[in-house]
Design an enzyme around this catalytic site. Structure first.
Site: not given
Ligand code: PGA
Length: 247
Positions: A6-8, A91, A93, A161, A167, A209, A230
């Site tokens: 997930n490149w966000k 997600h 977010e 998650e 994050g 993470s 992420g």
């Molecule tokens: P992260 O994000 O690996 O940066 O903690 C994971 C995610 O939100 O899918």
């Protein structure tokens, strides 16, 4: 295993996206794992165009709209046409921006109707001593599965998650033991919606993470079928290290 990147909004430059795609193609050529990249919409269109590799693409989100007068929205069908096979839905977010369980459930249905496999994110915001968080999780899962047909239920990919583990400001990573328990719990909840032992076939990912230092531990003997990554997936060296660390 299914390893979803997930490149966000981390990957903003075309060159960075291309370099990550090249790394995925190279590392994925061994065929050990199914690699899926979720870039921003413009980069997805660019990278997925004419893609003949085994690397697949996912939308990071799809619109509640199915097309028409919805300025700025990107529908599942648009993503499908651009080369996506999956869609990340719900997600945390996005949920933090107001996406409710109902909205998430609606998007999951759109996703199936538009030919995308939904990777649906669930997870508690925090853990409490009375284990109320298990109810929160059950409710999220039930609202996703309830409206689906028996066939669609079999096609859902669930990404567990825990929000507290996601994050740069995460409180920490889940322990191997806790993850194993959560996967069992999630399969038990899903079994309410599937006959017999079909729940054992549902693909369950863990996200929060994950990096090269913990990826192997979190995937061996915990019962997960893959990872949703992420930050560590947005840099060629951390991404390569992560994939190489998996057994
Ligand atoms: P992260 O994000 O690996 O940066 O903690 C994971 C995610 O939100 O899918």
């Amino acid at each position: 295993m299914l390893i979803v990147s997930n490149w966000k909004a981390y990957v903003e430059k075309k060159e960075q996206g291309k370099a990550l795609f090249e790394a995925a193609k190279k590392l994925g050529s061994k065929g050990k794992h199914t690699l899926v990249l979720a870039p921003s919409a413009p980069q997805l269109a660019l990278l997925a165009s004419g893609n003949k590799s085994k690397v697949a693409f996912a939308a990071q989100n799809i619109s509640v709209s199915t097309g028409g007068a919805s300025t700025g929205e990107i529908t599942g069908s648009t993503y499908k046409d651009a080369g996506a096979s999956y869609a990340i839905i719900g997600h945390s977010e996005r949920r933090a921006m107001g996406e409710t369980n109902e909205i998430v459930a609606g998007k999951v249905q759109h996703s199936f109707a538009q030919g995308l496999i939904p990777i649906v994110c669930v997870g508690e915001k925090e853990r409490d001593a009375d284990a109320q968080y298990l109810q929160e999780l059950r409710h999220q899962i039930a609202s996703i599965f309830s409206p689906l047909s028996p066939k669609e239920r079999l096609g859902v990919v669930l990404a567990y998650e825990p929000v507290w583990a996601i994050g740069p400001n995460a409180a920490g990573v889940i322990t191997k033991h806790d993850l194993e328990e959560m996967v069992l719990y999630i399969r038990k909840v899903i079994s309410d919606f599937m006959p017999g032992r079909a729940n054992e076939k549902t693909t369950i990912l863990y996200g929060g993470s994950v990096d090269a230092s913990n990826s192997n531990e979190l995937t061996v003997t915990t019962g997960v079928d893959g990872l949703l990554v992420g930050r560590a997936s947005t840099n060629v060296s951390t991404y390569s290290a992560l994939l190489n660390s998996l057994s």
